[in-house]
Design a protein around this motif. Structure first.
Motif, mmCIF file in Angstrom:
data_model
loop_
_atom_site.group_PDB
_atom_site.id
_atom_site.type_symbol
_atom_site.label_atom_id
_atom_site.label_comp_id
_atom_site.label_asym_id
_atom_site.label_seq_id
_atom_site.Cartn_x
_atom_site.Cartn_y
_atom_site.Cartn_z
ATOM 1 N N MET A 116 38.614 15.341 -15.876
ATOM 2 C CA MET A 116 38.022 15.709 -14.606
ATOM 3 C C MET A 116 36.568 15.230 -14.594
ATOM 4 S SD MET A 116 37.884 19.359 -12.689
ATOM 5 C CE MET A 116 36.755 20.300 -13.659
ATOM 6 N N ALA A 117 36.193 14.565 -13.519
ATOM 7 C CA ALA A 117 34.835 14.047 -13.386
ATOM 8 C C ALA A 117 33.965 15.032 -12.629
ATOM 9 C CB ALA A 117 34.862 12.720 -12.647
ATOM 10 N N VAL A 118 32.704 15.016 -12.951
ATOM 11 C CA VAL A 118 31.727 15.857 -12.257
ATOM 12 C C VAL A 118 30.795 14.938 -11.479
ATOM 13 C CG1 VAL A 118 29.825 17.469 -12.545
ATOM 14 C CG2 VAL A 118 31.827 17.642 -14.036
ATOM 15 N N GLU A 119 30.593 15.259 -10.209
ATOM 16 C CA GLU A 119 29.678 14.481 -9.381
ATOM 17 C C GLU A 119 28.514 15.368 -8.972
ATOM 18 O OE1 GLU A 119 31.756 13.046 -5.965
ATOM 19 O OE2 GLU A 119 32.579 11.336 -7.045
ATOM 20 N N ILE A 120 27.356 14.792 -8.966
ATOM 21 C CA ILE A 120 26.186 15.503 -8.464
ATOM 22 C C ILE A 120 25.956 15.018 -7.046
ATOM 23 C CG2 ILE A 120 23.706 15.816 -8.689
ATOM 24 C CD1 ILE A 120 24.070 15.450 -11.705
ATOM 25 N N VAL A 121 25.861 15.963 -6.126
ATOM 26 C CA VAL A 121 25.571 15.628 -4.736
ATOM 27 C C VAL A 121 24.334 16.401 -4.298
ATOM 28 C CG1 VAL A 121 27.928 15.029 -4.090
ATOM 29 C CG2 VAL A 121 27.154 17.367 -3.852
ATOM 30 N N TYR A 122 23.644 15.851 -3.344
ATOM 31 C CA TYR A 122 22.430 16.470 -2.817
ATOM 32 C C TYR A 122 22.658 16.821 -1.364
ATOM 33 C CZ TYR A 122 20.503 14.635 -7.092
ATOM 34 O OH TYR A 122 20.267 14.367 -8.409
ATOM 35 N N ARG A 123 22.152 17.955 -0.998
ATOM 36 C CA ARG A 123 22.316 18.463 0.362
ATOM 37 C C ARG A 123 20.942 18.446 1.035
ATOM 38 N NH1 ARG A 123 26.618 21.659 1.966
ATOM 39 N NH2 ARG A 123 27.141 21.954 -0.200
ATOM 40 N N SER A 124 20.921 17.992 2.244
ATOM 41 C CA SER A 124 19.693 18.006 3.028
ATOM 42 C C SER A 124 19.371 19.441 3.417
ATOM 43 C CB SER A 124 19.894 17.156 4.294
ATOM 44 O OG SER A 124 18.879 17.381 5.225
ATOM 45 N N SER A 125 18.118 19.852 3.227
ATOM 46 C CA SER A 125 17.747 21.223 3.584
ATOM 47 C C SER A 125 17.706 21.426 5.093
ATOM 48 C CB SER A 125 16.393 21.597 2.958
ATOM 49 O OG SER A 125 15.384 20.762 3.448
ATOM 50 N N ARG A 126 17.505 20.362 5.860
ATOM 51 C CA ARG A 126 17.453 20.462 7.315
ATOM 52 C C ARG A 126 18.798 20.164 7.968
ATOM 53 N NH1 ARG A 126 12.646 20.715 9.886
ATOM 54 N NH2 ARG A 126 10.801 20.675 8.567
ATOM 55 N N ASP A 127 19.733 19.632 7.204
ATOM 56 C CA ASP A 127 21.053 19.256 7.713
ATOM 57 C C ASP A 127 22.074 19.584 6.619
ATOM 58 O OD1 ASP A 127 23.191 18.101 9.021
ATOM 59 O OD2 ASP A 127 22.399 16.053 8.946
ATOM 60 N N PRO A 128 22.352 20.882 6.405
ATOM 61 C CA PRO A 128 23.150 21.305 5.242
ATOM 62 C C PRO A 128 24.568 20.746 5.169
ATOM 63 C CG PRO A 128 22.293 23.215 6.448
ATOM 64 C CD PRO A 128 21.908 21.994 7.208
ATOM 65 N N GLU A 129 25.138 20.316 6.285
ATOM 66 C CA GLU A 129 26.488 19.765 6.232
ATOM 67 C C GLU A 129 26.518 18.346 5.662
ATOM 68 O OE1 GLU A 129 26.160 21.095 9.912
ATOM 69 O OE2 GLU A 129 26.427 22.996 8.862
ATOM 70 N N ARG A 130 25.377 17.700 5.672
ATOM 71 C CA ARG A 130 25.300 16.312 5.220
ATOM 72 C C ARG A 130 25.029 16.275 3.721
ATOM 73 N NH1 ARG A 130 22.702 11.486 7.982
ATOM 74 N NH2 ARG A 130 23.690 9.856 6.788
ATOM 75 N N LEU A 131 25.853 15.519 2.998
ATOM 76 C CA LEU A 131 25.713 15.391 1.553
ATOM 77 C C LEU A 131 25.303 13.970 1.194
ATOM 78 C CD1 LEU A 131 28.928 17.279 0.413
ATOM 79 C CD2 LEU A 131 26.599 18.168 0.572
ATOM 80 N N PHE A 132 24.523 13.850 0.122
ATOM 81 C CA PHE A 132 24.035 12.558 -0.336
ATOM 82 C C PHE A 132 24.298 12.423 -1.825
ATOM 83 C CE2 PHE A 132 21.579 13.842 3.304
ATOM 84 C CZ PHE A 132 21.538 12.692 4.080
ATOM 85 N N MET A 133 24.536 11.228 -2.271
ATOM 86 C CA MET A 133 24.751 10.967 -3.687
ATOM 87 C C MET A 133 23.428 10.714 -4.404
ATOM 88 S SD MET A 133 27.928 11.390 -3.799
ATOM 89 C CE MET A 133 28.370 10.895 -5.441
ATOM 90 N N ASP A 134 22.369 10.512 -3.628
ATOM 91 C CA ASP A 134 21.063 10.155 -4.180
ATOM 92 C C ASP A 134 20.006 11.108 -3.637
ATOM 93 O OD1 ASP A 134 18.981 8.601 -5.309
ATOM 94 O OD2 ASP A 134 18.843 7.363 -3.504
ATOM 95 N N LYS A 135 19.206 11.686 -4.527
ATOM 96 C CA LYS A 135 18.174 12.637 -4.114
ATOM 97 C C LYS A 135 17.148 11.988 -3.184
ATOM 98 C CE LYS A 135 14.776 15.931 -5.921
ATOM 99 N NZ LYS A 135 13.850 15.746 -4.838
ATOM 100 N N ALA A 136 16.761 10.767 -3.485
ATOM 101 C CA ALA A 136 15.771 10.073 -2.653
ATOM 102 C C ALA A 136 16.291 9.884 -1.231
ATOM 103 C CB ALA A 136 15.406 8.729 -3.274
ATOM 104 N N GLU A 137 17.559 9.589 -1.108
ATOM 105 C CA GLU A 137 18.155 9.416 0.224
ATOM 106 C C GLU A 137 18.155 10.746 0.989
ATOM 107 O OE1 GLU A 137 22.284 7.765 2.248
ATOM 108 O OE2 GLU A 137 22.008 7.584 0.083
ATOM 109 N N ALA A 138 18.464 11.829 0.296
ATOM 110 C CA ALA A 138 18.427 13.153 0.928
ATOM 111 C C ALA A 138 17.005 13.501 1.360
ATOM 112 C CB ALA A 138 18.963 14.210 -0.032
ATOM 113 N N ASP A 139 16.028 13.172 0.533
ATOM 114 C CA ASP A 139 14.627 13.426 0.876
ATOM 115 C C ASP A 139 14.201 12.607 2.095
ATOM 116 O OD1 ASP A 139 14.257 15.272 -1.168
ATOM 117 O OD2 ASP A 139 13.406 13.795 -2.555
ATOM 118 N N ARG A 140 14.613 11.338 2.142
ATOM 119 C CA ARG A 140 14.283 10.491 3.305
ATOM 120 C C ARG A 140 14.895 11.069 4.575
ATOM 121 N NH1 ARG A 140 15.127 6.389 -0.419
ATOM 122 N NH2 ARG A 140 17.268 6.085 0.252
#
Length: 86
Positions: free
Chosen positions: A1-25
């Protein structure tokens, strides 16, 4: 089983990102859009909140072009006319 780290936008919680920098942008873009919407509502009281929000998001997504236009090159906004509608 693989583990993925995803980032959630604090202003748009339904949107997930694979990259922290992209979520910050994305968060920064939404923050700018919110401020722009507030300014637009104050400047043009006949706008609805939805219209101001949509205009703010549009301007925030194209911030680089608007920055160039405000600085010295209004002709760069012509590129927005050539863009496909969303």
């Amino acid at each position: 089983m693989a583990v993925e780290i995803v980032y959630r936008s604090s202003r748009d919680p339904e949107r997930l990102f694979m990259d922290k920098a992209e979520a910050d942008r994305h968060d920064k873009m939404l923050e700018l859009a919110e401020r722009l919407g507030e300014v637009l509502l104050k400047a043009v009281p006949s706008l609805t909140e939805v219209q101001a929000e949509e205009a703010g998001i549009y301007m925030a997504k194209h911030r680089d072009l608007f920055a160039k236009a405000f600085k010295s090159s209004p002709d760069v906004l012509a590129a927005l006319h050539e863009e496909e509608p969303a």
